[in-house]
Design a protein around this motif. Structure first.
Motif, PDB file in Angstrom:
ATOM      1  N   MET A   1      37.665  62.322 108.013  1.00  0.00           N
ATOM      2  CA  MET A   1      36.119  62.036 108.236  1.00  0.00           C
ATOM      3  C   MET A   1      36.544  60.744 109.277  1.00  0.00           C
ATOM      4  SD  MET A   1      33.278  59.721 106.231  1.00  0.00           S
ATOM      5  CE  MET A   1      34.205  59.217 104.905  1.00  0.00           C
ATOM      6  N   ILE A   2      35.618  61.138 110.486  1.00  0.00           N
ATOM      7  CA  ILE A   2      35.629  60.176 111.549  1.00  0.00           C
ATOM      8  C   ILE A   2      34.446  59.161 111.348  1.00  0.00           C
ATOM      9  CG2 ILE A   2      35.134  59.912 114.289  1.00  0.00           C
ATOM     10  CD1 ILE A   2      36.402  62.796 114.209  1.00  0.00           C
ATOM     11  N   VAL A   3      34.746  57.783 111.491  1.00  0.00           N
ATOM     12  CA  VAL A   3      33.569  56.822 111.379  1.00  0.00           C
ATOM     13  C   VAL A   3      33.706  56.309 112.741  1.00  0.00           C
ATOM     14  CG1 VAL A   3      33.181  54.789 110.346  1.00  0.00           C
ATOM     15  CG2 VAL A   3      34.309  56.359 108.939  1.00  0.00           C
ATOM     16  N   ILE A   4      32.377  56.206 113.233  1.00  0.00           N
ATOM     17  CA  ILE A   4      32.104  55.239 114.276  1.00  0.00           C
ATOM     18  C   ILE A   4      31.158  54.199 114.246  1.00  0.00           C
ATOM     19  CG2 ILE A   4      30.970  55.875 116.580  1.00  0.00           C
ATOM     20  CD1 ILE A   4      31.595  58.807 116.633  1.00  0.00           C
ATOM     21  N   THR A   5      31.554  53.104 114.743  1.00  0.00           N
ATOM     22  CA  THR A   5      31.118  52.093 114.521  1.00  0.00           C
ATOM     23  C   THR A   5      30.505  51.541 116.140  1.00  0.00           C
ATOM     24  OG1 THR A   5      32.309  51.252 112.748  1.00  0.00           O
ATOM     25  CG2 THR A   5      31.349  49.651 113.923  1.00  0.00           C
ATOM     26  N   LYS A   6      29.438  51.265 116.363  1.00  0.00           N
ATOM     27  CA  LYS A   6      28.893  50.683 117.525  1.00  0.00           C
ATOM     28  C   LYS A   6      28.001  49.294 117.120  1.00  0.00           C
ATOM     29  CE  LYS A   6      26.101  51.426 121.409  1.00  0.00           C
ATOM     30  NZ  LYS A   6      25.188  52.468 122.141  1.00  0.00           N
ATOM     31  N   ILE A   7      28.629  48.337 117.864  1.00  0.00           N
ATOM     32  CA  ILE A   7      28.147  46.756 117.601  1.00  0.00           C
ATOM     33  C   ILE A   7      26.976  46.694 118.658  1.00  0.00           C
ATOM     34  CG2 ILE A   7      28.445  44.363 117.530  1.00  0.00           C
ATOM     35  CD1 ILE A   7      31.407  45.233 116.597  1.00  0.00           C
ATOM     36  N   VAL A   8      25.919  46.258 118.259  1.00  0.00           N
ATOM     37  CA  VAL A   8      24.716  46.085 119.194  1.00  0.00           C
ATOM     38  C   VAL A   8      24.238  44.634 119.131  1.00  0.00           C
ATOM     39  CG1 VAL A   8      22.538  46.814 119.898  1.00  0.00           C
ATOM     40  CG2 VAL A   8      23.922  48.594 119.100  1.00  0.00           C
ATOM     41  N   GLN A   9      24.519  44.283 120.158  1.00  0.00           N
ATOM     42  CA  GLN A   9      23.928  42.685 120.293  1.00  0.00           C
ATOM     43  C   GLN A   9      22.642  42.604 120.768  1.00  0.00           C
ATOM     44  OE1 GLN A   9      26.363  40.052 122.841  1.00  0.00           O
ATOM     45  NE2 GLN A   9      24.999  38.441 122.752  1.00  0.00           N
ATOM     46  N   LEU A  10      21.616  41.862 120.069  1.00  0.00           N
ATOM     47  CA  LEU A  10      20.416  41.757 120.622  1.00  0.00           C
ATOM     48  C   LEU A  10      20.064  40.342 120.963  1.00  0.00           C
ATOM     49  CD1 LEU A  10      18.508  43.731 117.808  1.00  0.00           C
ATOM     50  CD2 LEU A  10      19.302  44.502 120.320  1.00  0.00           C
ATOM     51  N   VAL A  11      18.933  39.865 121.979  1.00  0.00           N
ATOM     52  CA  VAL A  11      19.027  38.654 122.189  1.00  0.00           C
ATOM     53  C   VAL A  11      17.436  38.335 121.721  1.00  0.00           C
ATOM     54  CG1 VAL A  11      18.622  37.213 124.301  1.00  0.00           C
ATOM     55  CG2 VAL A  11      20.391  38.873 124.184  1.00  0.00           C
ATOM     56  N   ALA A  12      17.180  37.161 121.195  1.00  0.00           N
ATOM     57  CA  ALA A  12      15.785  36.885 120.693  1.00  0.00           C
ATOM     58  C   ALA A  12      14.859  36.841 122.101  1.00  0.00           C
ATOM     59  CB  ALA A  12      15.694  35.660 119.925  1.00  0.00           C
ATOM     60  N   ALA A  13      13.758  37.490 122.063  1.00  0.00           N
ATOM     61  CA  ALA A  13      12.919  37.236 123.200  1.00  0.00           C
ATOM     62  C   ALA A  13      12.147  35.673 123.017  1.00  0.00           C
ATOM     63  CB  ALA A  13      12.051  38.410 123.270  1.00  0.00           C
ATOM     64  N   ALA A  14      11.804  35.350 121.874  1.00  0.00           N
ATOM     65  CA  ALA A  14      10.941  34.122 121.794  1.00  0.00           C
ATOM     66  C   ALA A  14      11.446  33.716 120.255  1.00  0.00           C
ATOM     67  CB  ALA A  14       9.673  34.558 121.782  1.00  0.00           C
ATOM     68  N   ASP A  15      11.090  32.262 120.176  1.00  0.00           N
ATOM     69  CA  ASP A  15      11.319  31.857 118.808  1.00  0.00           C
ATOM     70  C   ASP A  15      10.783  32.459 117.883  1.00  0.00           C
ATOM     71  OD1 ASP A  15      12.343  29.862 120.535  1.00  0.00           O
ATOM     72  OD2 ASP A  15      10.730  28.022 120.019  1.00  0.00           O
ATOM     73  N   ASP A  16      11.464  32.686 116.824  1.00  0.00           N
ATOM     74  CA  ASP A  16      11.200  33.223 115.263  1.00  0.00           C
ATOM     75  C   ASP A  16      11.479  32.504 114.271  1.00  0.00           C
ATOM     76  OD1 ASP A  16      10.737  35.119 113.128  1.00  0.00           O
ATOM     77  OD2 ASP A  16      10.861  36.808 114.723  1.00  0.00           O
ATOM     78  N   TYR A  27      22.048  37.889 118.424  1.00  0.00           N
ATOM     79  CA  TYR A  27      22.200  38.321 116.790  1.00  0.00           C
ATOM     80  C   TYR A  27      22.361  39.606 116.848  1.00  0.00           C
ATOM     81  CZ  TYR A  27      17.166  40.210 117.515  1.00  0.00           C
ATOM     82  OH  TYR A  27      16.227  40.987 117.689  1.00  0.00           O
ATOM     83  N   TYR A  28      22.901  40.116 115.721  1.00  0.00           N
ATOM     84  CA  TYR A  28      23.577  41.562 115.553  1.00  0.00           C
ATOM     85  C   TYR A  28      22.986  41.961 114.183  1.00  0.00           C
ATOM     86  CZ  TYR A  28      27.071  39.662 118.621  1.00  0.00           C
ATOM     87  OH  TYR A  28      27.602  38.920 119.639  1.00  0.00           O
ATOM     88  N   PRO A  29      22.221  43.128 114.484  1.00  0.00           N
ATOM     89  CA  PRO A  29      21.540  43.822 113.342  1.00  0.00           C
ATOM     90  C   PRO A  29      22.461  44.389 112.464  1.00  0.00           C
ATOM     91  CG  PRO A  29      20.837  44.837 115.300  1.00  0.00           C
ATOM     92  CD  PRO A  29      21.650  43.751 115.714  1.00  0.00           C
ATOM     93  N   ARG A  30      22.247  44.462 111.070  1.00  0.00           N
ATOM     94  CA  ARG A  30      23.042  45.316 110.300  1.00  0.00           C
ATOM     95  C   ARG A  30      22.192  46.481 109.750  1.00  0.00           C
ATOM     96  NH1 ARG A  30      26.490  41.240 106.437  1.00  0.00           N
ATOM     97  NH2 ARG A  30      27.847  40.588 108.030  1.00  0.00           N
ATOM     98  N   VAL A  31      22.748  47.672 109.760  1.00  0.00           N
ATOM     99  CA  VAL A  31      22.334  48.829 109.547  1.00  0.00           C
ATOM    100  C   VAL A  31      22.860  49.638 108.344  1.00  0.00           C
ATOM    101  CG1 VAL A  31      20.978  50.995 110.137  1.00  0.00           C
ATOM    102  CG2 VAL A  31      21.046  49.091 111.511  1.00  0.00           C
ATOM    103  N   GLY A  32      22.215  49.965 107.103  1.00  0.00           N
ATOM    104  CA  GLY A  32      22.945  50.370 106.109  1.00  0.00           C
ATOM    105  C   GLY A  32      22.867  52.000 106.443  1.00  0.00           C
ATOM    106  N   ALA A  33      23.576  52.682 105.519  1.00  0.00           N
ATOM    107  CA  ALA A  33      23.511  54.184 105.599  1.00  0.00           C
ATOM    108  C   ALA A  33      21.947  54.749 105.241  1.00  0.00           C
ATOM    109  CB  ALA A  33      24.592  54.845 104.767  1.00  0.00           C
ATOM    110  N   ASP A  34      21.612  54.057 104.210  1.00  0.00           N
ATOM    111  CA  ASP A  34      20.068  54.442 103.918  1.00  0.00           C
ATOM    112  C   ASP A  34      19.130  54.454 104.938  1.00  0.00           C
ATOM    113  OD1 ASP A  34      20.431  51.673 103.727  1.00  0.00           O
ATOM    114  OD2 ASP A  34      19.147  51.663 101.847  1.00  0.00           O
TER     115      ASP A  34
END
Length: 108
Positions: A1-16, A27-34
């Protein structure tokens, strides 16, 4: 099985305040298989499931091991056998009338 991981860095556009971010924070979003359409089914289809072991049916342990486990007396013990680490002699520890007694088993 091949597992591909891609890390995506996002930047907050405004205060939240809800996310605890200030404008420009990385910040780095985490996404589950579901969260990936179709991926959760593929992962869950490949997972092994286990049933509870009984004395007749194996589960995470054999049925024979389950029988052995169930036969262990978990109640208060009338005495305990202890082995002398140096001589190998067996001693019997008992409590009678609140008094602790230790006797060599061969002397009994």
């Amino acid at each position: 099985m091949i597992v591909i991981t891609k890390i995506v860095q996002l930047v907050a556009a405004a205060d939240d305040a809800n996310m605890g971010l200030k404008a420009g924070d990385n910040y780095y979003p985490r996404v589950g298989a579901d969260c990936v359409v179709g991926l959760d089914k593929k992962i869950f289809d490949g997972q092994q499931t286990y049933t509870e072991a009984t004395t007749n049916t194996a589960g995470l342990m054999s049925a024979a091991d389950k029988q052995k486990l169930d036969s262990i007396d978990t109640g208060p013990l009338p005495s305990v056998q202890l082995k002398d680490a140096t001589t190998g002699d067996i001693y019997l520890l008992t409590i009678s009338g609140g008094e602790i007694k230790i006797a060599k088993e061969s002397d009994k």
